[in-house]
Scaffold this active site. Structure first.
Site, PDB file in Angstrom:
ATOM      1  N   ASP A   1    -130.465 -69.826  -1.410  1.00 38.21           N
ATOM      2  CA  ASP A   1    -131.430 -68.731  -1.214  1.00 38.21           C
ATOM      3  C   ASP A   1    -130.735 -67.372  -1.071  1.00 38.21           C
ATOM      4  O   ASP A   1    -131.388 -66.341  -0.926  1.00 38.21           O
ATOM      5  CB  ASP A   1    -132.313 -69.000   0.017  1.00 38.21           C
TER       6      ASP A   1
ATOM      7  N   ASP B   1    -110.971 -70.622  -3.278  1.00 36.76           N
ATOM      8  CA  ASP B   1    -111.848 -69.441  -3.326  1.00 36.76           C
ATOM      9  C   ASP B   1    -111.903 -68.752  -1.974  1.00 36.76           C
ATOM     10  O   ASP B   1    -112.412 -67.638  -1.863  1.00 36.76           O
ATOM     11  CB  ASP B   1    -113.262 -69.825  -3.779  1.00 36.76           C
ATOM     12  N   ASN B   2    -111.386 -69.387  -0.948  1.00 34.47           N
ATOM     13  CA  ASN B   2    -111.371 -68.770   0.377  1.00 34.47           C
ATOM     14  C   ASN B   2    -109.969 -68.320   0.765  1.00 34.47           C
ATOM     15  O   ASN B   2    -109.639 -68.212   1.952  1.00 34.47           O
ATOM     16  CB  ASN B   2    -111.923 -69.745   1.422  1.00 34.47           C
TER      17      ASN B   2
HETATM   18  P1  AMP Z   1    -118.554 -70.691   1.346  1.00 43.17           P
HETATM   19  O1  AMP Z   1    -118.623 -72.080   1.879  1.00 43.17           O
HETATM   20  O2  AMP Z   1    -119.248 -69.675   2.211  1.00 43.17           O
HETATM   21  O3  AMP Z   1    -117.172 -70.266   0.968  1.00 43.17           O
HETATM   22  O4  AMP Z   1    -119.430 -70.709   0.010  1.00 43.17           O
HETATM   23  C1  AMP Z   1    -119.112 -71.451  -1.153  1.00 43.17           C
HETATM   24  C2  AMP Z   1    -119.972 -71.000  -2.311  1.00 43.17           C
HETATM   25  O5  AMP Z   1    -121.350 -71.264  -2.061  1.00 43.17           O
HETATM   26  C3  AMP Z   1    -119.876 -69.503  -2.575  1.00 43.17           C
HETATM   27  O6  AMP Z   1    -119.870 -69.282  -3.963  1.00 43.17           O
HETATM   28  C4  AMP Z   1    -121.122 -68.952  -1.932  1.00 43.17           C
HETATM   29  O7  AMP Z   1    -121.527 -67.751  -2.524  1.00 43.17           O
HETATM   30  C5  AMP Z   1    -122.124 -70.079  -2.162  1.00 43.17           C
HETATM   31  N1  AMP Z   1    -123.194 -70.090  -1.136  1.00 43.17           N
HETATM   32  C6  AMP Z   1    -123.081 -70.438   0.168  1.00 43.17           C
HETATM   33  N2  AMP Z   1    -124.267 -70.324   0.800  1.00 43.17           N
HETATM   34  C7  AMP Z   1    -125.162 -69.879  -0.114  1.00 43.17           C
HETATM   35  C8  AMP Z   1    -126.568 -69.566  -0.092  1.00 43.17           C
HETATM   36  N3  AMP Z   1    -127.294 -69.657   1.034  1.00 43.17           N
HETATM   37  N4  AMP Z   1    -127.138 -69.133  -1.244  1.00 43.17           N
HETATM   38  C9  AMP Z   1    -126.428 -69.025  -2.383  1.00 43.17           C
HETATM   39  N5  AMP Z   1    -125.114 -69.320  -2.482  1.00 43.17           N
HETATM   40  C10 AMP Z   1    -124.474 -69.739  -1.369  1.00 43.17           C
HETATM   41 MG    MG Z   2    -116.229 -68.680   0.397  1.00 42.98          MG
END
Ligand code: AMP
Ligand code: MG
Length: 458
Positions: free
Chosen positions: A98, A225-226
């Site tokens: 979302d 990616d992090n």
């Molecule tokens: P993260 O775990 O925050 O590093 O996120 C991993 C991937 O999932 C990234 O590409 C984020 O942009 C995507 N992502 C995480 N939460 C959401 C969300 N609520 N809506 C859309 N994309 C998300």
């Molecule tokens: Mg991330």
């Protein structure tokens, strides 16, 4: 679509000042609009960035799914920062998400990233959190919120992987030149820029992970990616600080195999850097075999460099100047004892600095007393610096960290519109290396035996 009731929750005045952003005469309503994206700053041209990444070892094409870069900001002294919204809505990379974020996790990132900054660890920072006034659906309905994140840049190892996977070598070269110009101008004129960037990033990431190990920080989701090219800690999701010393500590609910456990962080850093090296191969040398050999040679320096930097960091935690062959066993024996006796990581070093947080009979243990005799003997070898050992320790060992139960406590209050505990915690975390009165409650670990769990992407 405009949000009907945006509401600023917290603004980082210290950071705003450091960035030469003056909000003192801006009305609260305007700040609420500004920090939720209702009204973008003049000249802002927002973008969602593309990137890829190895998530728990598996390669995926990703991108800013719930974040947008609203622009770059130059300070008066020419420091350049990305300003990014996290939780501001769907983008072309949102897939089934979302694009939103909940108040709790955004405040959590605010608390921990600011704590890291004050612990003198490179990190992205948090300028503000504002409620969107809308509810978002997770396990239950939660307050939606937007975090304004400030970073040297949001370029990740995954940004390189995105272009490498698409075999876009010209664009990869453009990215390489851009990164060097923006972050590492010292190597702009070097003979082999990709190799030098690889070496630079190895050094930066080793410094970073050694710092994490120093304070017991567990990132929790070290996907490629992090991992930021700037060397800053980025993406505060399931991260947390270790209380009881156990190298295998994992908090993240999805990290069933312990891939990102405390003790695995250096190994994973090396693994991620190897993925970065792979992206650079076509730019290192037109002869692929040669390029692989050159990159491998540099990657293979990781272990020795890490060991040296880690040892020096641990020497600092124990107040040891100079080097002695027996230092490593002295350090490992203490860690082994802490592990066996289930001692609190932070508070054991406080005990050694004579800043005992709370009387603990575990410190009367005979093995520990014997270890202390060896430590004191070694301290005497500091020679001229003997008197300064405590000063050194005080720069390496925090007296207070964001304790998990305290973080949860303030987030729970914030969810019920009480922000005072949050403000108090943030105030205490501003000076983690200084004695402060009346903070015992923030220094002791939780008395609960329940395992603390953290969650991704909430
Ligand atoms: P993260 O775990 O925050 O590093 O996120 C991993 C991937 O999932 C990234 O590409 C984020 O942009 C995507 N992502 C995480 N939460 C959401 C969300 N609520 N809506 C859309 N994309 C998300
Ligand atoms: Mg991330």
């Amino acid at each position: 679509m405009l949000l009907k009731k945006p509401e600023l929750v917290i603004l980082n005045k210290d950071l705003a000042k450091d960035l030469n952003l003056d909000f003192t005469r801006t009305h609260e309503d305007e700040l609420s609009s500004l920090f939720t994206g209702n009204k973008l700053p003049e000249g802002s041209d927002s973008i969602a960035q593309a990137y890829a990444g190895h998530q728990f070892g598996h390669f995926t094409m990703l991108g800013d799914g719930r974040a947008i870069l609203i622009g770059e900001h130059l300070t008066k002294d020419n420091r350049r920062y990305d300003i990014q919204f996290k939780g501001s809505g769907r983008t072309s990379f949102s897939r089934n998400g979302d694009g939103r974020a909940a108040l709790g996790p955004m405040l959590r990132e605010y608390i921990i990233s600011e704590a890291m900054h004050n612990l003198k660890i490179p990190t992205t920072r948090s300028l503000a959190v504002a409620k969107t006034g809308e509810k978002i659906m997770r396990d239950t309905l939660l307050h939606g919120a937007v975090l304004t994140r400030v970073a040297q840049s949001h370029i990740r190892v995954g940004t390189f992987q995105y272009l490498a996977a698409s075999k876009k070598n010209d664009e990869l070269k453009t990215l390489l030149d851009y990164v060097i110009k923006r972050h590492y101008p010292d190597i702009e004129n070097s003979k082999n820029k990709p190799l030098d960037l690889l070496e630079t990033l190895i050094n930066k990431q080793i410094d970073l992970v050694v710092n994490w190990m120093r304070v017991g920080f567990i990132h929790g989701v070290m996907n490629t990616d992090n991992m930021a090219i700037s060397g800053e800690t980025i993406d505060y999701g399931p991260c947390a600080f270790m209380d009881t010393y156990d190298p295998k500590t994992v908090f993240s609910s999805i990290d069933q195999m312990g891939r990102y456990a405390y003790c695995n962080q250096p190994v994973i850093t090396r693994w991620n850097l190897s993925r970065f090296a792979e992206c650079l191969i076509p730019l290192i040398n037109i002869n692929q075999d040669k390029a692989i050999n050159q990159a491998t040679e540099i990657i293979n320096t990781f272990e020795k460099k890490y060991e040296e930097k880690w040892l020096n960091m641990m020497r600092g935690k124990l107040g040891l100047f100079n080097e002695n062959d027996k230092d490593k066993s002295l350090i490992l024996d203490l860690l082994t004892w802490m592990h066996q006796k289930k001692l609190d990581y932070t508070n054991t070093f406080c005990h050694l600095m004579n800043d005992e947080i709370k009387k603990d009979i575990k410190f009367e243990d005979e093995n520990f007393q014997n270890w202390k005799i060896r430590w004191k003997e070694r301290l005497r070898e500091n020679s001229d610096n003997y008197q300064n050992y405590k000063k050194l320790m005080k720069t390496f060992n925090p007296i207070v960290i964001p304790r998990n139960h305290k973080v949860e406590e303030v987030l729970s209050e914030a969810n019920q519109n009480n922000f005072e505990p949050l403000e108090r915690l943030l105030e205490i975390l501003k000076k983690p290396y200084h004695n402060q009165s009346d903070i015992l409650d923030y220094q002791i670990p939780s008395s609960s035996n329940e395992k603390y769990q953290t969650f991704c992407g909430t």
